[in-house]
Design an enzyme around this catalytic site. Structure first.
Site, short mmCIF file in Angstrom:
data_model
loop_
_atom_site.label_atom_id
_atom_site.label_comp_id
_atom_site.label_asym_id
_atom_site.label_seq_id
_atom_site.Cartn_x
_atom_site.Cartn_y
_atom_site.Cartn_z
N CYS A 171 0.84 -1.21 0.00
CA CYS A 171 0.00 0.00 0.00
C CYS A 171 0.87 1.25 0.00
CB CYS A 171 -0.94 -0.01 1.20
SG CYS A 171 -2.04 1.43 1.24
N CYS A 174 -0.57 4.14 2.05
CA CYS A 174 -0.39 4.00 3.50
C CYS A 174 1.07 4.24 3.90
CB CYS A 174 -0.76 2.60 3.98
SG CYS A 174 -2.16 1.85 3.17
N ASP A 175 2.00 3.69 3.15
CA ASP A 175 3.38 3.60 3.63
C ASP A 175 4.40 4.47 2.89
OD1 ASP A 175 2.46 1.68 5.36
OD2 ASP A 175 3.01 -0.01 4.08
#
Ligand code: NDP
Length: 352
Positions: A171, A174-175
């Protein structure tokens, strides 16, 4: 006595549904799952490090708050606090497990009951309906919220597994902005809309120096407009007809990828500090096959716009199990809340 509502799944959708159902005095029962791939306790966030985009959790001394809120007997489950400090105390964005433990705690605080069990079958034809745990007696219930999520597909390499959360992620949103990736070249694997979008997202981050988009064919599957955005981006370089053979690292972090050719060219090594796998997701719905309407990819289909109803009366779906498009913790939590409100109204309408 049948249950008012059984919630299957323990990610953001499951816990949000539980919080709302519990506060509506429905006394919900959550099946949290065990460590099988289909029923991961705390959902996909259990595999995530810092969650920088969950509203309400800016960087701060998260650890002190988490420890003050979560029951002591579950502190063992909390990952170590990241090493970033300000004025001598931890200063970071909430980690996936911490966020889920907080949500679980919030549900427990309102007397949600939790079973560490997988549901392996359901019987929607009986009245009341029944859910069948892997170990134990069937449970009767008037309503069910399915919140079993979807799991990201990975390539299936041992080296990929070894570097998850150490440079391998599924992701980018997200990261991608984590300090771990700052100033590094990054790789995205896949050729669909997700891969192209993730590559563009990463390339637009000031912190990424270059992004390789690695695809096993010589044509992208992604929509034309998204393709053009990626192909014309000065920081994105295509690696056509390539598959990852091995994730390389120094034991601690990813340092590169060994790429084999799908058209007989020599193997090459690429220096990157991160690999983002974007090759699709698999919804956790195999125990529901033939029992609920699903789309061609196995995601549960909502039967009414802006409602969480499914094709079965009294069965509602929330989170990624019914969403192959947004797939964010915050959207899952939102639909979990919606499902609990839908359950409350359904029970009232049916005189329970
Ligand atoms: P897709 O199934 O569309 O694409 C998956 C990609 O991964 C394909 O290019 C496929 O290659 C590749 N792939 C699959 N398995 C492997 C493997 N083992 N090794 C290497 N490559 C592999 O999934 P997406 O997640 O991209 O998209 C899912 C849905 O969500 C789509 O309908 C998409 O349109 C939508 N979406 C829309 C967005 C938007 O509009 N903004 C953003 C993101 C997703 P191959 O092409 O060779 O099969």
């Amino acid at each position: 006595m049948p249950e008012n509502v059984v919630i299957i799944g323990s990610g953001p959708a499951g816990w949000s549904a539980a919080i709302y159902a519990a506060r509506a005095s429905l006394n919900p029962l959550v099946f949290e799952g065990t460590v099988k791939p289909e029923m991961i306790p705390l959902g996909q966030l259990a595999f995530t490090t810092e969650v920088e985009n969950y509203p309400g959790f800016p960087f701060g001394n998260v650890r002190a708050f988490v420890e003050s809120a979560v029951d002591k007997d579950r502190h063992w489950n909390l990952p170590p606090a990241p090493d970033h400090k300000r004025d001598g105390v931890h200063h970071y964005a909430v980690q996936g497990v911490e966020l889920m433990e907080l949500m679980k705690q919030q549900a427990l605080n309102f007397d949600t009951r939790v079973m560490e069990e997988d549901i392996i079958d359901v019987d929607f034809d009986s009245s009341p309906m029944r859910v069948i745990p892997a170990n134990g007696e069937p449970i009767e219930t008037h309503t069910i919220i399915i919140a079993t999520g979807a799991r990201a597909n990975y390539l299936g390499l041992d080296s990929e597994d070894a570097y998850k959360n150490k440079g391998v992620s599924a992701c980018a949103v997200c990261d991608g902005a984590l300090p771990l990736f700052h100033g590094k070249s990054l790789a995205v694997i896949g050729g669909g809309d997700s891969a192209v979008e993730e590559a563009t997202y990463l390339a637009n981050l000031q912190s990424a120096s270059k992004v390789y988009l690695i695809h096993r064919r010589d044509q992208l599957r992604a929509s034309k407009i998204m393709q053009e955005r990626a192909l014309n981006h000065p920081k994105i370089e295509m690696k056509w007809n390539r598959e990852v053979e091995e994730v390389l690292g120094d034991g601690n972090l990813v340092t590169g990828l060994k790429l084999k050719s799908t058209v007989g060219e020599p193997t090459e090594e690429l220096q990157v500090g991160g690999m983002f796998v974007a090759i699709g997701h698999t919804p956790n719905t195999s125990f529901l096959k033939g029992k609920l309407e699903m789309n061609e990819k196995g995601y549960i289909q909502w039967s009414k716009a802006f409602r969480t109803n499914t094709s079965q009366q009294g069965v509602f779906a929330a989170g990624d199990v019914a969403d192959d498009y947004y797939r964010q913790a915050i959207t899952s939590a939102g639909t979990g809340c919606m499902a609990a409100l839908d359950v409350e109204r359904f029970l009232a309408e049916h005189g329970h």
